[in-house]
Design a protein around this motif. Structure first.
Motif, short mmCIF file in Angstrom:
data_model
loop_
_atom_site.label_atom_id
_atom_site.label_comp_id
_atom_site.label_asym_id
_atom_site.label_seq_id
_atom_site.Cartn_x
_atom_site.Cartn_y
_atom_site.Cartn_z
N LEU A 61 80.13 66.87 5.31
CA LEU A 61 80.84 67.58 5.98
C LEU A 61 81.12 66.92 7.40
CD1 LEU A 61 82.24 70.45 6.21
CD2 LEU A 61 79.96 71.26 7.60
N ARG A 62 79.99 66.41 7.95
CA ARG A 62 80.35 65.63 9.40
C ARG A 62 81.44 64.47 9.08
NH1 ARG A 62 75.43 64.65 10.28
NH2 ARG A 62 75.19 66.40 11.66
N ARG A 63 81.22 63.76 7.97
CA ARG A 63 82.02 62.46 7.75
C ARG A 63 83.69 63.03 7.48
NH1 ARG A 63 77.93 60.27 4.98
NH2 ARG A 63 78.26 61.26 2.98
N ARG A 64 84.09 64.08 6.87
CA ARG A 64 85.24 64.60 6.80
C ARG A 64 85.77 65.17 8.04
NH1 ARG A 64 84.55 68.03 1.22
NH2 ARG A 64 83.81 66.14 -0.17
N LEU A 65 84.90 65.99 8.99
CA LEU A 65 85.24 66.54 10.30
C LEU A 65 85.89 64.94 11.19
CD1 LEU A 65 83.02 69.43 11.06
CD2 LEU A 65 85.46 69.26 10.67
N THR A 66 84.95 64.13 11.16
CA THR A 66 85.13 63.06 11.68
C THR A 66 86.37 62.16 11.25
OG1 THR A 66 82.67 62.66 12.12
CG2 THR A 66 84.06 60.71 12.79
N GLY A 67 86.53 61.96 10.05
CA GLY A 67 87.45 61.33 9.36
C GLY A 67 89.17 61.81 9.48
#
Ligand code: ADP
Ligand code: 5GP
Length: 217
Positions: free
Chosen positions: A142-148
């Motif tokens: 989830l964090r990766r997607r928000l950052t990405g």
């Protein structure tokens, strides 16, 4: 003389449905919604009214009806909303008129609303509502997607991550929960849900006349 074409079971009238998709921010709700709207011309987005400022790229009347606080309050007073809620310091609401008429005509609506709105719609129009909740495969992803996604500052991402646990805690208020790991698999599952829900007996309002005809002695 040419006989009129008999009404087939595929052409039976049905009532539209309200397809609600919620998820913690970043789990993929917008992506899946866009895919669904593109792939399926029979469903359209219910456009909410909001007091929040327009973001770059957004179109008034397409993404939201952008209104002032005074206009929003007037709409609440005139009972123009099916539901409304305060989210992230702004007001959001679902206008009533278009959806009610559309449902009768057999049109389906997609709702991108939070769990508060979902509860209100369910209380008012339980039989028309289908509630789908998307989950991320993990908190790290989830964090990766928000950052990405690249749309939010580190501070906003931290707030969204903090809120994610609270949003996930509402998972049991939904009819279907789908983990969005592989996007294509997730989309296929969401479409299956929509297809099956369209076939529910209670939505097929044309069935009564059709069955009566079949049973005529
Ligand atoms: P939401 O609307 O729930 O906030 P988005 O649809 O904007 O989430 O998705 C957040 C980011 O994650 C976007 O950059 C999107 O392209 C990406 N994304 C969505 N689903 C997947 C997936 N299954 N696998 C990898 N990336 C995804
Ligand atoms: P955003 O400002 O990022 O577009 O949306 C913020 C949040 O408001 C999202 O969780 C979205 O689902 C929710 N939201 C958008 N429209 C409505 C609405 O009409 N009613 C409710 N209850 N929530 C909404």
């Amino acid at each position: 003389m040419v006989q009129p074409t008999p009404q087939t079971s595929d052409a039976l009238h049905r009532r539209g449905l309200m397809f609600i998709m919620s998820s913690p921010s970043g789990a993929g709700k917008t992506t899946i919604s866009r895919m669904l709207l593109e792939a399926d011309p029979a469903i359209c987005l219910s456009v909410s009214a909001t007091t929040r400022p327009m973001r770059p790229g957004e179109v008034d009347g397409k993404d939201y009806h952008f209104v002032t606080h005074a206009e929003f309050d007037r709409m609440v007073e005139n009972e123009e909303f099916l539901e409304w809620a305060h989210v992230f310091g702004n007001s959001y609401g679902t206008p009533k008129a278009q959806v009610k008429a559309g449902l009768r005509e057999g049109r389906d609506y997609l709702f991108d609303i939070d769990w508060q709105g979902t509860q209100q719609l369910y209380q008012k129009l339980e039989t028309d509502v289908v509630r789908v909740f998307l989950l991320p495969p993990s908190i790290d992803e989830l964090r990766r997607r928000l950052t990405g996604r690249g749309t939010d500052s580190a501070e906003v991402i931290a707030t969204r991550m903090e809120r994610a646990r609270a949003e996930i805690s509402h998972w049991d208020g939904y009819d279907y929960v789908v983990v969005n790991d592989d996007i294509h698999q997730c989309f296929a599952k969401v479409r299956e849900i929509l297809h099956a829900e369209r076939m529910k007996r209670a939505r097929q309002t044309g069935l009564i006349g059709f069955v009566r005809e079949l049973m005529r002695p």
